[in-house]
Design a protein around this motif. Sequence first.
Motif, PDB file in Angstrom:
ATOM      1  N   VAL A  23       0.227  -3.280  -6.055  1.00  0.00           N
ATOM      2  CA  VAL A  23       0.252  -3.588  -4.623  1.00  0.00           C
ATOM      3  C   VAL A  23      -1.153  -3.410  -4.057  1.00  0.00           C
ATOM      4  O   VAL A  23      -1.778  -2.358  -4.227  1.00  0.00           O
ATOM      5  CB  VAL A  23       1.246  -2.696  -3.870  1.00  0.00           C
ATOM      6  CG1 VAL A  23       1.317  -3.107  -2.395  1.00  0.00           C
ATOM      7  CG2 VAL A  23       2.632  -2.776  -4.505  1.00  0.00           C
ATOM      8  N   MET A  24      -1.635  -4.447  -3.370  1.00  0.00           N
ATOM      9  CA  MET A  24      -2.994  -4.431  -2.838  1.00  0.00           C
ATOM     10  C   MET A  24      -2.975  -4.781  -1.356  1.00  0.00           C
ATOM     11  O   MET A  24      -2.045  -5.405  -0.849  1.00  0.00           O
ATOM     12  CB  MET A  24      -3.873  -5.445  -3.584  1.00  0.00           C
ATOM     13  CG  MET A  24      -3.955  -5.222  -5.094  1.00  0.00           C
ATOM     14  SD  MET A  24      -4.754  -3.659  -5.538  1.00  0.00           S
ATOM     15  CE  MET A  24      -6.434  -3.991  -5.003  1.00  0.00           C
ATOM     16  N   SER A  25      -4.029  -4.371  -0.654  1.00  0.00           N
ATOM     17  CA  SER A  25      -4.192  -4.771   0.742  1.00  0.00           C
ATOM     18  C   SER A  25      -4.441  -6.274   0.808  1.00  0.00           C
ATOM     19  O   SER A  25      -4.678  -6.936  -0.202  1.00  0.00           O
ATOM     20  CB  SER A  25      -5.349  -4.009   1.377  1.00  0.00           C
ATOM     21  OG  SER A  25      -6.566  -4.287   0.691  1.00  0.00           O
TER      22      SER A  25
ATOM     23  N   ASN B 125      -8.995  -5.293  -1.450  1.00  0.00           N
ATOM     24  CA  ASN B 125      -9.979  -4.219  -1.593  1.00  0.00           C
ATOM     25  C   ASN B 125      -9.363  -2.850  -1.822  1.00  0.00           C
ATOM     26  O   ASN B 125     -10.040  -1.930  -2.267  1.00  0.00           O
ATOM     27  CB  ASN B 125     -10.871  -4.156  -0.346  1.00  0.00           C
ATOM     28  CG  ASN B 125     -11.845  -5.312  -0.264  1.00  0.00           C
ATOM     29  OD1 ASN B 125     -12.066  -6.020  -1.247  1.00  0.00           O
ATOM     30  ND2 ASN B 125     -12.434  -5.511   0.910  1.00  0.00           N
ATOM     31  N   LYS B 126      -8.092  -2.694  -1.503  1.00  0.00           N
ATOM     32  CA  LYS B 126      -7.484  -1.362  -1.532  1.00  0.00           C
ATOM     33  C   LYS B 126      -6.119  -1.422  -2.191  1.00  0.00           C
ATOM     34  O   LYS B 126      -5.259  -2.225  -1.820  1.00  0.00           O
ATOM     35  CB  LYS B 126      -7.330  -0.847  -0.088  1.00  0.00           C
ATOM     36  CG  LYS B 126      -6.518   0.436   0.047  1.00  0.00           C
ATOM     37  CD  LYS B 126      -7.244   1.639  -0.508  1.00  0.00           C
ATOM     38  CE  LYS B 126      -6.554   2.953  -0.172  1.00  0.00           C
ATOM     39  NZ  LYS B 126      -5.190   3.051  -0.749  1.00  0.00           N
ATOM     40  N   SER B 127      -5.936  -0.582  -3.219  1.00  0.00           N
ATOM     41  CA  SER B 127      -4.604  -0.450  -3.803  1.00  0.00           C
ATOM     42  C   SER B 127      -3.749   0.414  -2.887  1.00  0.00           C
ATOM     43  O   SER B 127      -4.244   1.331  -2.234  1.00  0.00           O
ATOM     44  CB  SER B 127      -4.692   0.173  -5.193  1.00  0.00           C
ATOM     45  OG  SER B 127      -5.343   1.424  -5.148  1.00  0.00           O
ATOM     46  N   ILE B 128      -2.461   0.117  -2.840  1.00  0.00           N
ATOM     47  CA  ILE B 128      -1.569   0.757  -1.875  1.00  0.00           C
ATOM     48  C   ILE B 128      -0.493   1.551  -2.605  1.00  0.00           C
ATOM     49  O   ILE B 128       0.350   0.984  -3.311  1.00  0.00           O
ATOM     50  CB  ILE B 128      -0.930  -0.290  -0.949  1.00  0.00           C
ATOM     51  CG1 ILE B 128      -2.032  -0.995  -0.140  1.00  0.00           C
ATOM     52  CG2 ILE B 128       0.089   0.354  -0.016  1.00  0.00           C
ATOM     53  CD1 ILE B 128      -1.541  -2.145   0.674  1.00  0.00           C
ATOM     54  N   GLY B 129      -0.535   2.864  -2.446  1.00  0.00           N
ATOM     55  CA  GLY B 129       0.462   3.730  -3.041  1.00  0.00           C
ATOM     56  C   GLY B 129       1.641   3.937  -2.109  1.00  0.00           C
ATOM     57  O   GLY B 129       1.535   3.773  -0.900  1.00  0.00           O
ATOM     58  N   GLY B 130       2.758   4.301  -2.698  1.00  0.00           N
ATOM     59  CA  GLY B 130       3.943   4.612  -1.906  1.00  0.00           C
ATOM     60  C   GLY B 130       4.660   3.415  -1.331  1.00  0.00           C
ATOM     61  O   GLY B 130       5.533   3.575  -0.475  1.00  0.00           O
ATOM     62  N   ALA B 131       4.329   2.202  -1.784  1.00  0.00           N
ATOM     63  CA  ALA B 131       5.010   1.004  -1.288  1.00  0.00           C
ATOM     64  C   ALA B 131       6.382   0.872  -1.946  1.00  0.00           C
ATOM     65  O   ALA B 131       6.552   1.190  -3.127  1.00  0.00           O
ATOM     66  CB  ALA B 131       4.178  -0.239  -1.569  1.00  0.00           C
ATOM     67  N   SER B 132       7.352   0.424  -1.187  1.00  0.00           N
ATOM     68  CA  SER B 132       8.684   0.148  -1.735  1.00  0.00           C
ATOM     69  C   SER B 132       8.685  -1.217  -2.408  1.00  0.00           C
ATOM     70  O   SER B 132       8.210  -2.191  -1.839  1.00  0.00           O
ATOM     71  CB  SER B 132       9.738   0.164  -0.626  1.00  0.00           C
ATOM     72  OG  SER B 132       9.865   1.451  -0.056  1.00  0.00           O
ATOM     73  N   VAL B 133       9.222  -1.275  -3.631  1.00  0.00           N
ATOM     74  CA  VAL B 133       9.353  -2.532  -4.371  1.00  0.00           C
ATOM     75  C   VAL B 133      10.814  -2.637  -4.798  1.00  0.00           C
ATOM     76  O   VAL B 133      11.336  -1.741  -5.472  1.00  0.00           O
ATOM     77  CB  VAL B 133       8.430  -2.565  -5.605  1.00  0.00           C
ATOM     78  CG1 VAL B 133       8.512  -3.922  -6.291  1.00  0.00           C
ATOM     79  CG2 VAL B 133       6.989  -2.238  -5.223  1.00  0.00           C
TER      80      VAL B 133
END
Length: 392
Positions: A44-46, A50-58
Amino acid sequence: MKNLNLFFILILLLSLGSCRSDSESPAEITVDNTIKTGKISGRVMSQNGNKSIGGASVFTFDEKYKIYYTTSDSNGNFTLEAPVGNHTIHIQTGNGSNFRTEISATVKDNETLSLNASQTKLNQVAKIAYIKGNYDKIEDIIQNLGYNATEITNADLANITTIAQYDIIFLNCGSRNYNSNQSLYPAIDANLAVFVANGGSIYASDWDVAYLVGGTDNTTSCSLPGGFVPDTKLCSTNTGSSGIIPATVNSAGLSTALGFNTLNIDFDLGSWQKITNYDPTYWEVLVKETSSNNALMIRTNHFTATGIPATPIGNAPNTTFTTVCITLPGNIQISLSVPTAAVPYLVALGATVGPCSGSTNSGYIYYTSFHNHATGNIGNAGVILQYVILNL
Protein backbone atom coordinates in the motif's frame (compact mmCIF):
# COMPACT_ATOMS: atom_id res chain seq x y z
CA MET A 1 -53.25 -61.16 10.98
CA LYS A 2 -50.45 -59.75 13.13
CA ASN A 3 -47.89 -62.19 11.65
CA LEU A 4 -49.05 -61.34 8.12
CA ASN A 5 -48.47 -57.62 8.72
CA LEU A 6 -44.95 -58.33 9.99
CA PHE A 7 -44.27 -60.40 6.88
CA PHE A 8 -45.25 -57.54 4.55
CA ILE A 9 -43.12 -55.06 6.50
CA LEU A 10 -40.13 -57.42 6.19
CA ILE A 11 -40.66 -57.75 2.43
CA LEU A 12 -40.88 -53.94 2.11
CA LEU A 13 -37.62 -53.37 4.00
CA LEU A 14 -35.80 -55.95 1.90
CA SER A 15 -37.06 -54.38 -1.32
CA LEU A 16 -35.89 -50.90 -0.28
CA GLY A 17 -32.45 -52.25 0.56
CA SER A 18 -32.17 -54.05 -2.80
CA CYS A 19 -32.91 -50.79 -4.67
CA ARG A 20 -29.92 -48.88 -3.14
CA SER A 21 -26.77 -49.02 -5.22
CA ASP A 22 -23.35 -49.42 -3.64
CA SER A 23 -22.51 -45.86 -4.62
CA GLU A 24 -25.38 -44.55 -2.52
CA SER A 25 -24.24 -46.12 0.69
CA PRO A 26 -24.44 -43.53 3.50
CA ALA A 27 -20.90 -44.37 4.50
CA GLU A 28 -19.67 -43.27 1.07
CA ILE A 29 -21.67 -40.02 0.62
CA THR A 30 -19.41 -37.02 1.31
CA VAL A 31 -19.90 -33.25 1.02
CA ASP A 32 -16.86 -31.14 0.04
CA ASN A 33 -16.91 -28.08 2.29
CA THR A 34 -13.37 -27.02 1.34
CA ILE A 35 -13.16 -23.46 0.00
CA LYS A 36 -10.44 -23.08 -2.58
CA THR A 37 -8.32 -20.03 -2.00
CA GLY A 38 -5.36 -18.17 -3.37
CA LYS A 39 -3.43 -15.12 -2.23
CA ILE A 40 -3.21 -11.44 -3.16
CA SER A 41 -0.03 -9.58 -2.24
CA GLY A 42 1.10 -6.00 -2.66
CA ARG A 43 2.32 -2.86 -0.96
CA VAL A 44 0.00 0.00 0.00
CA MET A 45 1.45 3.33 -1.11
CA SER A 46 0.45 6.99 -0.95
CA GLN A 47 -1.04 8.56 -4.05
CA ASN A 48 2.34 9.74 -5.38
CA GLY A 49 4.10 6.50 -4.48
CA ASN A 50 6.49 8.24 -2.07
CA LYS A 51 5.25 6.74 1.19
CA SER A 52 4.37 3.20 2.19
CA ILE A 53 1.26 3.04 4.35
CA GLY A 54 1.06 0.77 7.37
CA GLY A 55 -2.09 -0.27 9.16
CA ALA A 56 -4.28 -0.14 6.04
CA SER A 57 -7.25 -2.51 5.88
CA VAL A 58 -7.17 -4.91 2.91
CA PHE A 59 -10.22 -7.08 2.37
CA THR A 60 -12.67 -8.76 0.02
CA PHE A 61 -15.87 -10.84 0.24
CA ASP A 62 -16.92 -14.20 -1.18
CA GLU A 63 -20.23 -14.73 -2.95
CA LYS A 64 -21.94 -15.20 0.42
CA TYR A 65 -20.40 -11.98 1.81
CA LYS A 66 -18.00 -13.69 4.17
CA ILE A 67 -15.11 -11.27 4.70
CA TYR A 68 -11.44 -12.06 4.08
CA TYR A 69 -9.33 -9.45 5.85
CA THR A 70 -5.77 -8.43 6.66
CA THR A 71 -3.76 -5.26 7.33
CA SER A 72 -0.59 -3.87 5.83
CA ASP A 73 2.56 -3.90 7.95
CA SER A 74 4.63 -0.82 8.79
CA ASN A 75 6.27 -1.03 5.34
CA GLY A 76 2.90 -1.18 3.60
CA ASN A 77 3.22 -4.86 2.65
CA PHE A 78 0.28 -7.26 2.83
CA THR A 79 -0.75 -10.77 1.82
CA LEU A 80 -4.47 -11.49 1.71
CA GLU A 81 -5.90 -14.98 1.51
CA ALA A 82 -8.99 -14.82 -0.69
CA PRO A 83 -11.49 -17.25 -2.26
CA VAL A 84 -10.95 -18.36 -5.85
CA GLY A 85 -12.76 -16.26 -8.45
CA ASN A 86 -13.21 -12.67 -9.58
CA HIS A 87 -13.30 -10.23 -6.68
CA THR A 88 -13.01 -6.59 -5.72
CA ILE A 89 -10.10 -6.02 -3.38
CA HIS A 90 -10.62 -3.05 -1.04
CA ILE A 91 -7.78 -1.01 0.47
CA GLN A 92 -8.73 1.55 3.12
CA THR A 93 -7.39 3.60 6.01
CA GLY A 94 -9.47 4.77 8.94
CA ASN A 95 -13.00 3.57 8.32
CA GLY A 96 -12.58 3.99 4.57
CA SER A 97 -14.80 7.04 4.24
CA ASN A 98 -11.96 9.41 3.31
CA PHE A 99 -9.23 7.27 1.73
CA ARG A 100 -9.91 4.06 -0.18
CA THR A 101 -9.05 2.12 -3.33
CA GLU A 102 -10.86 -0.72 -5.12
CA ILE A 103 -9.08 -3.24 -7.37
CA SER A 104 -10.57 -5.95 -9.60
CA ALA A 105 -8.60 -9.18 -9.27
CA THR A 106 -8.90 -12.83 -10.28
CA VAL A 107 -7.81 -15.21 -7.55
CA LYS A 108 -6.61 -18.65 -8.63
CA ASP A 109 -6.42 -21.80 -6.55
CA ASN A 110 -3.21 -22.04 -4.52
CA GLU A 111 -1.57 -19.21 -6.48
CA THR A 112 -0.38 -15.76 -5.42
CA LEU A 113 -1.34 -12.71 -7.47
CA SER A 114 1.06 -9.80 -6.96
CA LEU A 115 -0.52 -6.38 -7.40
CA ASN A 116 1.72 -3.66 -8.81
CA ALA A 117 2.35 -0.27 -7.22
CA SER A 118 -0.03 1.55 -9.57
CA GLN A 119 -2.90 -0.65 -8.34
CA THR A 120 -2.27 -0.33 -4.62
CA LYS A 121 -2.02 3.46 -4.34
CA LEU A 122 -4.43 4.77 -1.74
CA ASN A 123 -6.86 7.21 -3.33
CA GLN A 124 -8.20 10.38 -1.73
CA VAL A 125 -11.97 10.40 -1.55
CA ALA A 126 -12.30 13.22 0.96
CA LYS A 127 -12.31 16.93 0.28
CA ILE A 128 -9.72 18.47 2.61
CA ALA A 129 -9.30 22.05 3.81
CA TYR A 130 -6.78 23.74 6.08
CA ILE A 131 -6.34 27.05 7.89
CA LYS A 132 -2.88 28.52 7.38
CA GLY A 133 -0.91 28.79 10.62
CA ASN A 134 2.07 30.74 11.91
CA TYR A 135 3.95 27.70 13.21
CA ASP A 136 2.64 24.64 11.37
CA LYS A 137 2.23 23.49 7.77
CA ILE A 138 0.15 20.33 7.73
CA GLU A 139 -0.58 21.15 4.10
CA ASP A 140 3.05 20.36 3.24
CA ILE A 141 2.72 16.88 4.73
CA ILE A 142 -0.53 16.35 2.80
CA GLN A 143 1.15 17.44 -0.43
CA ASN A 144 4.20 15.26 0.25
CA LEU A 145 1.86 12.26 0.28
CA GLY A 146 0.43 13.28 -3.09
CA TYR A 147 -2.94 14.49 -1.80
CA ASN A 148 -4.74 17.82 -2.16
CA ALA A 149 -6.01 20.37 0.34
CA THR A 150 -7.67 23.76 -0.10
CA GLU A 151 -6.72 26.77 1.99
CA ILE A 152 -9.64 28.43 3.76
CA THR A 153 -9.84 31.24 6.31
CA ASN A 154 -11.50 31.94 9.65
CA ALA A 155 -14.14 33.86 7.70
CA ASP A 156 -14.85 30.62 5.83
CA LEU A 157 -15.19 28.75 9.14
CA ALA A 158 -17.92 31.23 10.04
CA ASN A 159 -19.90 30.15 6.94
CA ILE A 160 -21.45 26.69 7.32
CA THR A 161 -22.21 26.45 3.60
CA THR A 162 -18.52 26.84 2.82
CA ILE A 163 -17.14 24.32 5.29
CA ALA A 164 -19.92 21.79 4.70
CA GLN A 165 -18.39 20.96 1.32
CA TYR A 166 -15.31 19.49 3.05
CA ASP A 167 -14.83 16.19 4.88
CA ILE A 168 -11.70 17.15 6.85
CA ILE A 169 -10.44 20.48 8.21
CA PHE A 170 -6.89 20.95 9.53
CA LEU A 171 -6.26 23.75 12.02
CA ASN A 172 -2.58 24.70 12.05
CA CYS A 173 -1.12 26.13 15.25
CA GLY A 174 -1.30 29.91 15.18
CA SER A 175 -4.22 30.13 12.77
CA ARG A 176 -6.75 31.40 15.27
CA ASN A 177 -5.81 35.13 15.50
CA TYR A 178 -8.66 35.65 17.93
CA ASN A 179 -8.27 39.41 18.49
CA SER A 180 -8.37 40.11 14.74
CA ASN A 181 -11.46 37.95 14.18
CA GLN A 182 -13.19 38.04 17.54
CA SER A 183 -16.65 38.72 16.11
CA LEU A 184 -16.45 35.56 13.99
CA TYR A 185 -15.96 33.07 16.80
CA PRO A 186 -19.54 32.51 17.99
CA ALA A 187 -20.39 31.43 14.42
CA ILE A 188 -17.16 29.40 14.12
CA ASP A 189 -17.93 27.54 17.36
CA ALA A 190 -21.46 26.74 16.22
CA ASN A 191 -20.34 25.68 12.74
CA LEU A 192 -17.56 23.37 13.95
CA ALA A 193 -20.11 21.66 16.20
CA VAL A 194 -22.43 21.13 13.22
CA PHE A 195 -19.51 19.95 11.10
CA VAL A 196 -18.29 17.27 13.53
CA ALA A 197 -21.74 16.17 14.69
CA ASN A 198 -22.64 15.38 11.07
CA GLY A 199 -19.52 13.37 10.28
CA GLY A 200 -16.84 15.95 9.45
CA SER A 201 -13.40 15.47 11.01
CA ILE A 202 -11.00 18.02 12.51
CA TYR A 203 -7.32 18.04 13.42
CA ALA A 204 -5.90 20.78 15.64
CA SER A 205 -2.36 21.22 16.91
CA ASP A 206 -0.92 22.96 19.97
CA TRP A 207 -2.43 26.45 20.49
CA ASP A 208 -5.35 25.68 18.20
CA VAL A 209 -6.91 23.60 20.95
CA ALA A 210 -8.67 26.94 21.58
CA TYR A 211 -10.94 26.13 18.60
CA LEU A 212 -12.11 23.11 20.59
CA VAL A 213 -12.49 24.41 24.13
CA GLY A 214 -12.46 28.21 23.86
CA GLY A 215 -10.00 30.92 24.72
CA THR A 216 -8.21 33.50 22.61
CA ASP A 217 -5.21 32.51 20.48
CA ASN A 218 -4.54 29.73 23.00
CA THR A 219 -5.87 28.56 26.35
CA THR A 220 -4.50 29.63 29.71
CA SER A 221 -6.90 27.86 32.06
CA CYS A 222 -9.84 25.47 32.12
CA SER A 223 -13.46 26.26 31.26
CA LEU A 224 -12.80 29.33 29.13
CA PRO A 225 -15.64 30.88 27.10
CA GLY A 226 -16.18 29.60 23.58
CA GLY A 227 -15.30 26.42 21.76
CA PHE A 228 -17.65 23.53 21.08
CA VAL A 229 -16.19 20.58 23.03
CA PRO A 230 -17.69 20.47 26.54
CA ASP A 231 -15.35 21.90 29.19
CA THR A 232 -15.77 18.73 31.24
CA LYS A 233 -14.15 16.71 28.43
CA LEU A 234 -10.86 18.57 27.99
CA CYS A 235 -8.60 21.21 29.50
CA SER A 236 -5.26 22.38 28.10
CA THR A 237 -3.02 25.21 29.26
CA ASN A 238 -0.01 26.84 27.58
CA THR A 239 2.43 25.85 30.30
CA GLY A 240 4.81 23.58 28.39
CA SER A 241 8.49 24.47 28.07
CA SER A 242 10.89 23.79 25.21
CA GLY A 243 12.95 20.59 25.11
CA ILE A 244 12.99 16.94 24.08
CA ILE A 245 10.29 14.78 25.67
CA PRO A 246 10.48 10.96 25.47
CA ALA A 247 7.09 9.64 24.39
CA THR A 248 5.31 6.31 24.05
CA VAL A 249 2.78 5.29 21.41
CA ASN A 250 -0.21 4.22 23.48
CA SER A 251 -2.30 2.71 20.66
CA ALA A 252 -1.62 -0.82 19.37
CA GLY A 253 -3.08 0.07 15.97
CA LEU A 254 -0.91 3.17 15.65
CA SER A 255 2.20 1.32 16.83
CA THR A 256 1.63 -1.45 14.26
CA ALA A 257 1.15 1.06 11.48
CA LEU A 258 4.29 2.99 12.43
CA GLY A 259 6.58 0.09 13.28
CA PHE A 260 7.74 1.68 16.56
CA ASN A 261 6.26 2.52 19.95
CA THR A 262 8.71 5.04 21.43
CA LEU A 263 10.00 8.35 20.14
CA ASN A 264 11.47 11.66 21.24
CA ILE A 265 9.30 14.70 20.53
CA ASP A 266 11.05 18.03 20.09
CA PHE A 267 9.03 20.85 21.63
CA ASP A 268 11.07 23.56 19.97
CA LEU A 269 8.94 26.46 21.23
CA GLY A 270 8.01 27.39 24.76
CA SER A 271 4.44 27.80 26.07
CA TRP A 272 3.11 24.77 24.25
CA GLN A 273 -0.26 23.42 25.29
CA LYS A 274 -0.15 20.79 28.01
CA ILE A 275 -3.22 18.57 28.34
CA THR A 276 -3.98 18.98 32.03
CA ASN A 277 -7.31 17.16 32.21
CA TYR A 278 -9.40 14.97 29.90
CA ASP A 279 -12.27 12.53 30.10
CA PRO A 280 -10.81 9.04 29.36
CA THR A 281 -14.24 7.73 28.34
CA TYR A 282 -14.45 10.46 25.70
CA TRP A 283 -10.85 10.61 24.43
CA GLU A 284 -8.49 7.86 23.33
CA VAL A 285 -4.83 8.58 24.14
CA LEU A 286 -2.62 7.75 21.15
CA VAL A 287 0.71 9.17 22.38
CA LYS A 288 1.75 10.00 25.94
CA GLU A 289 4.80 11.18 27.87
CA THR A 290 6.81 8.14 28.91
CA SER A 291 7.74 9.42 32.37
CA SER A 292 4.48 10.99 33.47
CA ASN A 293 1.82 9.35 31.26
CA ASN A 294 0.53 12.82 30.37
CA ALA A 295 -1.40 12.72 27.11
CA LEU A 296 0.29 14.31 24.08
CA MET A 297 -2.03 13.13 21.31
CA ILE A 298 -5.72 12.29 21.70
CA ARG A 299 -8.73 11.58 19.50
CA THR A 300 -12.46 11.09 19.85
CA ASN A 301 -15.48 10.30 17.73
CA HIS A 302 -17.92 10.69 20.62
CA PHE A 303 -19.03 14.23 19.89
CA THR A 304 -22.75 14.92 20.33
CA ALA A 305 -24.73 18.04 21.12
CA THR A 306 -28.40 18.90 21.41
CA GLY A 307 -30.12 21.04 18.82
CA ILE A 308 -27.58 20.35 16.06
CA PRO A 309 -29.23 20.51 12.62
CA ALA A 310 -28.76 17.57 10.26
CA THR A 311 -26.43 18.97 7.61
CA PRO A 312 -24.89 17.05 4.67
CA ILE A 313 -21.11 17.17 5.01
CA GLY A 314 -18.47 16.60 2.33
CA ASN A 315 -18.77 13.73 -0.13
CA ALA A 316 -20.95 11.57 2.12
CA PRO A 317 -24.28 12.50 0.45
CA ASN A 318 -22.92 11.50 -2.96
CA THR A 319 -21.15 8.26 -2.11
CA THR A 320 -22.33 4.73 -2.80
CA PHE A 321 -20.45 3.46 0.26
CA THR A 322 -21.71 2.96 3.82
CA THR A 323 -19.73 2.55 7.05
CA VAL A 324 -20.41 -0.73 8.85
CA CYS A 325 -18.97 -2.56 11.84
CA ILE A 326 -17.91 -6.15 11.18
CA THR A 327 -16.79 -8.61 13.85
CA LEU A 328 -13.85 -10.83 12.91
CA PRO A 329 -12.90 -14.12 14.59
CA GLY A 330 -11.56 -13.46 18.06
CA ASN A 331 -14.28 -10.85 18.60
CA ILE A 332 -12.18 -8.20 16.83
CA GLN A 333 -14.34 -5.38 15.51
CA ILE A 334 -13.43 -3.26 12.49
CA SER A 335 -15.13 -0.26 10.92
CA LEU A 336 -15.09 -0.32 7.11
CA SER A 337 -16.76 1.41 4.18
CA VAL A 338 -18.51 -1.10 1.93
CA PRO A 339 -20.67 -0.75 -1.18
CA THR A 340 -24.14 0.22 0.01
CA ALA A 341 -25.68 -2.60 -2.03
CA ALA A 342 -23.81 -5.11 0.15
CA VAL A 343 -25.07 -3.75 3.46
CA PRO A 344 -28.27 -5.88 3.80
CA TYR A 345 -26.28 -9.07 3.23
CA LEU A 346 -23.60 -8.09 5.73
CA VAL A 347 -26.22 -7.11 8.31
CA ALA A 348 -27.79 -10.55 7.85
CA LEU A 349 -24.40 -12.01 8.82
CA GLY A 350 -24.19 -9.88 11.97
CA ALA A 351 -22.67 -6.59 10.82
CA THR A 352 -24.13 -3.33 12.12
CA VAL A 353 -24.52 -0.03 10.28
CA GLY A 354 -22.23 2.71 11.57
CA PRO A 355 -18.79 2.65 13.21
CA CYS A 356 -17.89 0.07 15.86
CA SER A 357 -17.35 2.75 18.50
CA GLY A 358 -18.22 6.36 19.13
CA SER A 359 -21.40 8.23 18.30
CA THR A 360 -23.14 7.10 15.14
CA ASN A 361 -22.85 10.37 13.22
CA SER A 362 -19.77 11.89 14.85
CA GLY A 363 -16.63 12.61 12.88
CA TYR A 364 -13.20 12.45 14.48
CA ILE A 365 -11.43 15.14 16.45
CA TYR A 366 -7.64 14.69 16.67
CA TYR A 367 -5.51 16.94 18.86
CA THR A 368 -1.72 16.96 19.24
CA SER A 369 0.12 19.13 21.72
CA PHE A 370 3.15 18.90 19.41
CA HIS A 371 3.61 20.64 16.07
CA ASN A 372 3.28 19.33 12.55
CA HIS A 373 5.45 21.69 10.48
CA ALA A 374 6.91 19.62 7.67
CA THR A 375 10.24 21.47 7.58
CA GLY A 376 10.76 21.56 11.33
CA ASN A 377 12.60 19.14 13.57
CA ILE A 378 9.72 16.81 14.31
CA GLY A 379 11.50 13.50 13.58
CA ASN A 380 9.27 10.45 14.04
CA ALA A 381 6.35 12.72 14.85
CA GLY A 382 6.19 13.35 11.10
CA VAL A 383 5.02 9.80 10.33
CA ILE A 384 2.54 10.02 13.19
CA LEU A 385 1.02 13.05 11.49
CA GLN A 386 0.89 11.18 8.18
CA TYR A 387 -1.15 8.57 10.05
CA VAL A 388 -3.46 11.30 11.36
CA ILE A 389 -4.09 12.59 7.83
CA LEU A 390 -4.93 9.15 6.48
CA ASN A 391 -7.09 8.03 9.41
CA LEU A 392 -9.37 11.03 9.92
